[in-house]
Design an enzyme around this catalytic site. Structure first.
Site, PDB file in Angstrom:
ATOM      1  N   GLU A   1      31.852 -46.828   7.579  1.00 27.44           N
ATOM      2  CA  GLU A   1      32.846 -47.721   6.989  1.00 27.44           C
ATOM      3  C   GLU A   1      34.261 -47.208   7.265  1.00 27.44           C
ATOM      4  O   GLU A   1      35.171 -47.987   7.581  1.00 27.44           O
ATOM      5  CB  GLU A   1      32.604 -47.856   5.483  1.00 27.44           C
TER       6      GLU A   1
ATOM      7  N   CYS B   1      19.320 -47.695   9.295  1.00 19.29           N
ATOM      8  CA  CYS B   1      20.411 -48.273   8.513  1.00 19.29           C
ATOM      9  C   CYS B   1      21.301 -48.986   9.513  1.00 19.29           C
ATOM     10  O   CYS B   1      21.657 -48.401  10.553  1.00 19.29           O
ATOM     11  CB  CYS B   1      21.192 -47.189   7.769  1.00 19.29           C
ATOM     12  N   THR B   2      21.663 -50.225   9.230  1.00 21.54           N
ATOM     13  CA  THR B   2      22.441 -50.982  10.203  1.00 21.54           C
ATOM     14  C   THR B   2      23.842 -50.421  10.397  1.00 21.54           C
ATOM     15  O   THR B   2      24.505 -50.738  11.394  1.00 21.54           O
ATOM     16  CB  THR B   2      22.530 -52.469   9.793  1.00 21.54           C
ATOM     17  N   HIS B   3      24.311 -49.579   9.481  1.00 19.31           N
ATOM     18  CA  HIS B   3      25.599 -48.932   9.691  1.00 19.31           C
ATOM     19  C   HIS B   3      25.561 -47.945  10.866  1.00 19.31           C
ATOM     20  O   HIS B   3      26.592 -47.725  11.522  1.00 19.31           O
ATOM     21  CB  HIS B   3      26.023 -48.153   8.438  1.00 19.31           C
TER      22      HIS B   3
ATOM     23  N   ASP C   1      24.929 -57.944   4.046  1.00 21.49           N
ATOM     24  CA  ASP C   1      24.758 -56.497   3.937  1.00 21.49           C
ATOM     25  C   ASP C   1      25.591 -56.027   2.750  1.00 21.49           C
ATOM     26  O   ASP C   1      26.411 -56.782   2.211  1.00 21.49           O
ATOM     27  CB  ASP C   1      25.224 -55.813   5.235  1.00 21.49           C
ATOM     28  N   SER C   2      25.417 -54.776   2.363  1.00 26.65           N
ATOM     29  CA  SER C   2      26.261 -54.225   1.313  1.00 26.65           C
ATOM     30  C   SER C   2      27.661 -53.938   1.834  1.00 26.65           C
ATOM     31  O   SER C   2      28.624 -53.911   1.065  1.00 26.65           O
ATOM     32  CB  SER C   2      25.641 -52.943   0.744  1.00 26.65           C
TER      33      SER C   2
ATOM     34  N   CYS D   1      20.416 -55.489   6.506  1.00 32.47           N
ATOM     35  CA  CYS D   1      20.471 -54.248   5.730  1.00 32.47           C
ATOM     36  C   CYS D   1      19.040 -53.771   5.527  1.00 32.47           C
ATOM     37  O   CYS D   1      18.223 -54.505   4.966  1.00 32.47           O
ATOM     38  CB  CYS D   1      21.146 -54.511   4.382  1.00 32.47           C
ATOM     39  N   ASN D   2      18.745 -52.576   6.002  1.00 30.93           N
ATOM     40  CA  ASN D   2      17.386 -52.058   5.855  1.00 30.93           C
ATOM     41  C   ASN D   2      16.998 -51.867   4.395  1.00 30.93           C
ATOM     42  O   ASN D   2      15.877 -52.189   3.988  1.00 30.93           O
ATOM     43  CB  ASN D   2      17.248 -50.725   6.589  1.00 30.93           C
ATOM     44  N   THR D   3      17.926 -51.340   3.588  1.00 37.32           N
ATOM     45  CA  THR D   3      17.610 -51.088   2.187  1.00 37.32           C
ATOM     46  C   THR D   3      17.288 -52.375   1.457  1.00 37.32           C
ATOM     47  O   THR D   3      16.266 -52.487   0.759  1.00 37.32           O
ATOM     48  CB  THR D   3      18.772 -50.359   1.501  1.00 37.32           C
TER      49      THR D   3
ATOM     50  N   TYR E   1      24.310 -49.593  -1.190  1.00 35.92           N
ATOM     51  CA  TYR E   1      22.992 -49.854  -1.748  1.00 35.92           C
ATOM     52  C   TYR E   1      22.099 -48.619  -1.727  1.00 35.92           C
ATOM     53  O   TYR E   1      21.192 -48.488  -2.551  1.00 35.92           O
ATOM     54  CB  TYR E   1      22.302 -50.967  -0.961  1.00 35.92           C
ATOM     55  N   GLY E   2      22.319 -47.739  -0.771  1.00 35.85           N
ATOM     56  CA  GLY E   2      21.406 -46.616  -0.595  1.00 35.85           C
ATOM     57  C   GLY E   2      21.333 -45.666  -1.763  1.00 35.85           C
ATOM     58  O   GLY E   2      20.371 -44.906  -1.895  1.00 35.85           O
TER      59      GLY E   2
END
Length: 265
Positions: free
Chosen positions: A153, A189-191, A11-12, A75-77, A43-44
């Site tokens: 984050e 978004c996985t976040h 992921d980012s 990561c979806n993006t 990344y978004g």
């Protein structure tokens, strides 16, 4: 003989922990390498071209270093933009992450669904394709937020976050025409599952949130069915493309997910 090759999560940032969690529940002895492109985060807000070039190159380097049995682009993006290119470049199973629009449509009563992701994800034609295939009888409202990624984050670094910031970040979804009818929100978004409690508290009316983490975990278990694992759980490794104070502050959260060491790529 036991196969020590790891599962590689990418992921980012730390959003992929929301996919790692349910995967560990199903495969507790799986060796794990969690790779975060902290130098490219988030990344978004990057262009599609940047992500399309960056992700396959990084995953190539990570594959050479860690020799994984399977890669999870958590990561979806990155998945919506670079999944096909990564699969073409690497000769091993690649599991992507896509917005959980199908289960959301199956569960929605009002037939109005929210898709909450990054700016890069919600603008993708892939989202329109999923909507046409699985939610054609629904109104699907989208909203992209970089602020929510940063809040997730910050939370995992142990910083206090203000619920007002979450309300502001999701207002762009619920304030759209028809937003009052949303009864289910896709965390695209996985976040965002990492801040599920805050999102539920910030929503202007009760809604359900769905994400793809559990389904991805089942897919990983299916693809590795019959493979051998170490007899005992193995400490996981976290790898960052930039290792500084912000990444070091994530150590307690990473340890809670079984990632005991932090290193630079």
């Amino acid at each position: 003989m036991h196969d020590a090759r790891p599962l590689l999560f990418f992921d980012s940032g730390v959003g992929g922990l929301s996919v790692l969690g349910p995967t560990r529940a199903l495969l507790p002895h799986a060796p794990i390498v969690y790779a975060a492109d902290s130098a490219g985060f988030p990344y978004g807000t990057r262009s599609d071209a940047e992500i399309a070039a960056r992700v396959p190159a990084l995953l190539g380097r990570l594959t050479e270093r860690f020799h994984p049995r399977l890669i999870v682009i958590a990561c979806n993006t990155a998945s919506t933009i670079a999944l096909a290119a990564v699969r073409s470049a690497l000769d091993l199973p690649i599991v992507g992450t896509v917005p959980a629009i199908k289960p959301a449509a199956e569960q929605s009563v009002t037939r109005t669904i929210g898709v909450l992701g990054t700016l890069a994800t919600v603008r993708q034609g892939y989202v329109e394709d999923l909507t046409g295939r699985f939610a054609s009888d629904c109104t699907v409202l989208r909203h992209g937020s970089a602020a929510l990624v940063r809040l997730a984050e910050a939370k995992l670094r142990g910083e206090a976050t203000d619920i007002a910031a979450y309300r502001t970040a999701i207002a762009g979804l619920f304030d759209q025409p028809g937003g009052e009818r949303i009864d289910i929100v896709v965390n695209a978004c996985t976040h965002f599952p990492l801040i599920a409690d805050e999102l539920a508290q910030a929503a202007p009316h009760p809604v359900r949130f769905v994400d793809g983490g559990p389904g991805i975990a089942r897919r990983i278990a299916y693809l590795t069915d019959g493979q051998t694992w170490p007899e005992e759980p193995v400490a996981g490794r976290a790898v960052f493309t930039r290792l500084g104070d912000a990444e070091a502050a994530l150590a307690p959260a990473l340890r809670r997910h079984g990632l005991d060491s932090i290193e630079a790529l």
